[in-house]
Design a protein around this motif. Structure first.
Motif, PDB file in Angstrom:
ATOM      1  N   TRP B  25       1.716  14.209  -3.499  1.00 56.98           N
ATOM      2  CA  TRP B  25       0.653  15.747  -3.690  1.00 56.98           C
ATOM      3  C   TRP B  25       1.683  16.602  -4.222  1.00 56.98           C
ATOM      4  O   TRP B  25       2.620  17.195  -3.275  1.00 56.98           O
ATOM      5  N   GLY B  26       1.667  17.183  -5.297  1.00 51.23           N
ATOM      6  CA  GLY B  26       2.770  18.022  -5.685  1.00 51.23           C
ATOM      7  C   GLY B  26       3.947  17.343  -5.735  1.00 51.23           C
ATOM      8  O   GLY B  26       4.332  16.270  -6.074  1.00 51.23           O
ATOM      9  N   TYR B  60     -15.224  20.331   3.198  1.00 51.70           N
ATOM     10  CA  TYR B  60     -14.890  20.923   2.023  1.00 51.70           C
ATOM     11  C   TYR B  60     -14.192  19.584   1.012  1.00 51.70           C
ATOM     12  O   TYR B  60     -13.053  19.042   1.503  1.00 51.70           O
ATOM     13  N   GLY B  61     -14.647  19.230  -0.086  1.00 56.52           N
ATOM     14  CA  GLY B  61     -14.139  18.020  -0.631  1.00 56.52           C
ATOM     15  C   GLY B  61     -12.986  18.423  -1.567  1.00 56.52           C
ATOM     16  O   GLY B  61     -13.201  18.005  -2.913  1.00 56.52           O
ATOM     17  N   GLU B  62     -12.084  19.173  -1.199  1.00 56.94           N
ATOM     18  CA  GLU B  62     -10.895  19.674  -1.921  1.00 56.94           C
ATOM     19  C   GLU B  62      -9.950  18.525  -2.281  1.00 56.94           C
ATOM     20  O   GLU B  62      -9.943  17.421  -1.445  1.00 56.94           O
ATOM     21  N   LYS B  63      -9.161  18.654  -3.380  1.00 59.88           N
ATOM     22  CA  LYS B  63      -8.325  17.605  -3.458  1.00 59.88           C
ATOM     23  C   LYS B  63      -7.007  17.832  -2.889  1.00 59.88           C
ATOM     24  O   LYS B  63      -6.386  18.671  -3.071  1.00 59.88           O
ATOM     25  N   SER B  64      -6.758  17.282  -1.795  1.00 64.81           N
ATOM     26  CA  SER B  64      -5.690  17.532  -0.833  1.00 64.81           C
ATOM     27  C   SER B  64      -5.304  16.469   0.151  1.00 64.81           C
ATOM     28  O   SER B  64      -6.302  15.760   0.467  1.00 64.81           O
ATOM     29  N   PRO B  65      -4.317  16.091   0.705  1.00 67.64           N
ATOM     30  CA  PRO B  65      -3.890  15.138   1.950  1.00 67.64           C
ATOM     31  C   PRO B  65      -5.124  15.473   2.892  1.00 67.64           C
ATOM     32  O   PRO B  65      -5.583  14.410   3.542  1.00 67.64           O
ATOM     33  N   LEU B  66      -5.261  16.607   3.390  1.00 68.05           N
ATOM     34  CA  LEU B  66      -6.038  16.974   4.417  1.00 68.05           C
ATOM     35  C   LEU B  66      -7.648  16.443   4.220  1.00 68.05           C
ATOM     36  O   LEU B  66      -8.232  16.077   5.228  1.00 68.05           O
ATOM     37  N   PHE B  67      -7.846  16.381   2.928  1.00 69.65           N
ATOM     38  CA  PHE B  67      -9.314  15.519   2.619  1.00 69.65           C
ATOM     39  C   PHE B  67      -9.176  14.116   3.291  1.00 69.65           C
ATOM     40  O   PHE B  67     -10.245  13.656   3.888  1.00 69.65           O
ATOM     41  N   ILE B 185      -4.889   9.827  -9.549  1.00 74.43           N
ATOM     42  CA  ILE B 185      -6.294   9.986  -9.234  1.00 74.43           C
ATOM     43  C   ILE B 185      -6.587  11.820  -9.700  1.00 74.43           C
ATOM     44  O   ILE B 185      -6.295  12.549  -8.983  1.00 74.43           O
ATOM     45  N   PRO B 186      -6.948  11.806 -10.945  1.00 73.36           N
ATOM     46  CA  PRO B 186      -7.283  13.257 -11.338  1.00 73.36           C
ATOM     47  C   PRO B 186      -8.787  13.574 -11.009  1.00 73.36           C
ATOM     48  O   PRO B 186      -9.172  14.695 -11.073  1.00 73.36           O
ATOM     49  N   LEU B 187      -9.655  12.602 -10.511  1.00 77.69           N
ATOM     50  CA  LEU B 187     -11.004  13.107 -10.377  1.00 77.69           C
ATOM     51  C   LEU B 187     -11.225  13.652  -9.045  1.00 77.69           C
ATOM     52  O   LEU B 187     -10.377  13.369  -8.178  1.00 77.69           O
ATOM     53  N   PRO B 188     -12.470  14.244  -9.022  1.00 76.94           N
ATOM     54  CA  PRO B 188     -12.811  14.823  -7.641  1.00 76.94           C
ATOM     55  C   PRO B 188     -12.998  13.708  -6.519  1.00 76.94           C
ATOM     56  O   PRO B 188     -13.492  12.878  -6.568  1.00 76.94           O
ATOM     57  N   LEU B 189     -12.659  14.197  -5.280  1.00 77.02           N
ATOM     58  CA  LEU B 189     -12.773  13.133  -4.201  1.00 77.02           C
ATOM     59  C   LEU B 189     -14.018  13.156  -3.356  1.00 77.02           C
ATOM     60  O   LEU B 189     -14.330  12.216  -2.881  1.00 77.02           O
ATOM     61  N   HIS B 190     -14.910  14.066  -3.734  1.00 76.73           N
ATOM     62  CA  HIS B 190     -16.180  14.273  -3.185  1.00 76.73           C
ATOM     63  C   HIS B 190     -17.105  13.448  -3.842  1.00 76.73           C
ATOM     64  O   HIS B 190     -18.301  12.861  -3.458  1.00 76.73           O
ATOM     65  N   HIS B 191     -16.844  12.949  -5.006  1.00 77.32           N
ATOM     66  CA  HIS B 191     -17.634  12.355  -6.068  1.00 77.32           C
ATOM     67  C   HIS B 191     -17.132  10.709  -5.824  1.00 77.32           C
ATOM     68  O   HIS B 191     -16.206  10.457  -5.544  1.00 77.32           O
ATOM     69  N   VAL B 211      -3.864  14.349  -8.334  1.00 79.37           N
ATOM     70  CA  VAL B 211      -3.530  15.433  -9.572  1.00 79.37           C
ATOM     71  C   VAL B 211      -4.967  16.253  -9.555  1.00 79.37           C
ATOM     72  O   VAL B 211      -5.980  15.826  -9.663  1.00 79.37           O
ATOM     73  N   ASP B 212      -4.758  17.547  -9.745  1.00 79.24           N
ATOM     74  CA  ASP B 212      -5.665  18.409  -9.751  1.00 79.24           C
ATOM     75  C   ASP B 212      -6.597  18.521 -11.089  1.00 79.24           C
ATOM     76  O   ASP B 212      -6.466  19.376 -11.911  1.00 79.24           O
TER      77      ASP B 212
END
Lengths: 77, 484
Positions: B25-26, B60-67, B185-191, B211-212
């Motif tokens: 991530w980054g 929150y379905g953000e793109k991050s390790p916390l997800f 993985i550039p796609l949203p993770l909630h999807h 990748v965002d």
């Protein structure tokens, strides 16, 4: 047409949304990846220039767009 | 080793290869062991908040390790993950929350609701790690993923651990990726698609680079150069953006990829052919899928080069057939509804028994898509049973957009259609026809702002045309076809 005006027109943004020079892709809801492509295309058409993939990769703000246009002689500082 | 859930598979990999990088991530590389420690901390946090088996954890379905930590922590304590699109307007967010009644909502936006809410941030990692746990039973509900419903109200798709495990295993078999791969993985993770790719890689013990989105495609190439990324998942609309932004340079990079998985939506045959020629050594796979039945049909652009206009053939371990309205299997080349059966199949929709009942026929899931099969077993798409539009791989019902447009005080009526135009990045674009109350007073930019506040970005029309009347049938049904 000014860069800001092109962006407003492409993204359907009215005057109530401020467009400062440090605003860039991903920072406005409408300036998503699709909006970004449309802005690049509109700027290339408006100024009759081609922006290279390397230059596109560097665009993270309106400032960077203006730098490219200055470098290509499309606008003056 | 046989596991009953993705989270069990993840912890197995963590034991086996603790130092291996799970996430990038980054500039941050996070090993399997580090991820597992963070999962245990978030699981400890959720337990402290009183979350127990079967409770919903909406986050929150953000793109991050916390997800990832929160997603697997929820599974580890046998609770149900409800990842939420970060771009959901407040009203829709409130709808999903009231539908799922979460024990806890982890979200930065404070909206009006009666459920316990805490921020989705690093404080989740401050708790003592969970000491003891049992991996979930395969039949427990793992996720509720929301998709759009015809009436504008979202429907929650229930997926068991067995469903999501099968979805990961089936796509791995088809694509042929393994633990030594690194996927972007550039796609949203909630999807459903992005989340499946994340699960798939974590099950394998592979590495993912988050990748965002597609806005900075140079990040893909950096990931390939710096981290040896050799796989990517994308939707055709994202691919079009990459091509437009990176022009021909993308080929030099993409031809080093071992595999690409595309989500199924509009892509010209000529483009598929060109891509297959440009990337001769890359396995280019495209799936046909729904959240309810995962990726259930696959095509590979080289192997199936004579049938590129087909959706493909059923995924491994999955059955697909074409049936009449009565559920009778159609002969070859006869059009009917595409139905799916297999371990990937959802048990139904959250708290919508009638909809669940209507979505199955003789145990097969009804996709709502019309198609036919040929003599070789390829499945072809003919159209939809309803008015659904496919915008960049996401389903959008015209009714839900019209409902929002009609809420504007200066709008009398509206109708939305999708238009296929060459060069349109999303394949199809939404065109809205609006009948203004007062044409002089209704401002297009103001109307767009109004829609942006109430709709997800991909549902915003690309074009709005003011007209004097929407054609209707005598019974009052909108005749959208007449606007095409």
């Amino acid at each position: 047409m000014k860069v800001e005006d092109i962006i407003r027109e492409v993204l359907y943004i009215d005057e109530t949304t401020e467009l400062s020079d440090d605003i860039g892709p991903g920072q406005l809801e409408a300036w998503d990846s699709l909006g970004h492509v449309n802005i690049i295309t509109a700027i290339e058409d408006e100024y009759d220039i081609e922006i290279s993939p390397e230059e596109i990769g560097e665009i993270n703000s309106i400032t960077e767009i203006k730098k490219i246009l200055i470098k290509k002689g499309a606008i003056t500082e | 080793m046989k596991v009953n859930s993705i989270v069990e598979g993840f912890f197995y990999n963590s034991e086996k290869t603790p130092d291996k990088t799970a996430l990038i991530w980054g500039n941050e590389k996070i090993s399997y062991e580090e991820v597992s420690e963070c999962i245990l901390k978030v699981a400890g946090f959720l337990k402290n908040q009183g979350v127990s088996e079967g409770d919903r954890v909406a986050f929150y379905g953000e793109k991050s390790p916390l997800f990832l930590y929160t997603y697997f922590a929820t599974h580890l304590i046998n609770a149900v993950a409800v990842p939420l699109d970060i771009k959901l307007p407040d009203e829709r967010l409130a709808d999903l929350i009231s539908q799922t009644e979460p024990h806890i909502l982890l979200h930065p936006t404070d909206i009006s609701h009666s459920f316990k809410q805490l921020p989705f941030d690093k404080n989740l990692l401050d708790a003592e790690p969970l000491k003891s746990f049992e991996f979930p039973d395969k039949d427990l509900t793992a996720d509720i993923l929301f998709t759009t419903g015809t009436t504008g109200s979202s429907k929650g798709v229930k997926l068991t651990h067995h469903n999501i495990l099968a979805g990961a295993e089936n796509s791995n078999i088809f694509i042929g990726n393994n633990s030594s791969d690194t996927e972007i993985i550039p796609l949203p993770l909630h999807h459903a698609f992005g989340l499946r790719r994340l699960r798939t890689n974590m099950l394998l013990g592979a590495t993912v680079v988050l990748v965002d989105g597609f806005i900075f495609p140079k990040l893909f190439f950096d990931a390939m150069e710096n981290y040896g990324a050799n796989g990517i998942c994308m939707v055709p609309a994202g691919f079009s953006i990459v091509k437009k932004l990176m022009k021909r340079t993308y080929i030099d990079y993409f031809k080093k990829l071992k595999y690409i998985e595309f989500g199924s939506s509009s892509m010209e045959n000529s483009e598929k052919k060109d891509l297959a020629e440009a990337l001769p050594d890359t396995r280019i796979c495209m799936h046909y899928g729904l959240t309810e039945v995962a990726a259930n049909i696959f095509i590979e652009f080289h192997d199936d080069d004579s049938k590129l206009n087909a959706l493909g053939k059923p995924s491994p371990n999955t059955l697909v057939k074409i049936v009449s309205d009565a559920g009778i299997e159609q002969p070859t080349k006869e059009v009917g509804e595409i139905v799916v059966k297999g371990a990937v199949q959802t048990p139904g929709y959250w708290k919508k028994p009638e909809l669940t009942n209507d979505s199955f026929i003789n145990g097969w899931f009804k996709t709502g898509d019309l198609g036919f099969a040929d003599e070789e077993g390829y499945i072809f798409l003919s159209g939809r049973k309803d008015d659904v539009m496919n915008i960049g791989g996401k389903k959008v019902f015209p009714g839900e957009i019209e409902e929002i447009i009609n809420q504007h005080i200066l709008v009398k009526d509206s109708a939305c259609i999708s238009v296929k135009e060459s060069g349109v990045i999303t394949g199809e674009m939404i065109k809205a026809f609006v009948v203004p109350e007062n044409k002089e007073k209704l401002d297009l930019k103001e109307l767009m702002n109004f829609l942006r506040e109430k709709l997800e970005p991909f549902k915003i029309p690309s074009e709005i045309i003011f007209i004097s009347r929407i054609p209707h049938t005598s019974s009052g049904k909108k005749q959208r076809d007449k606007l095409k």
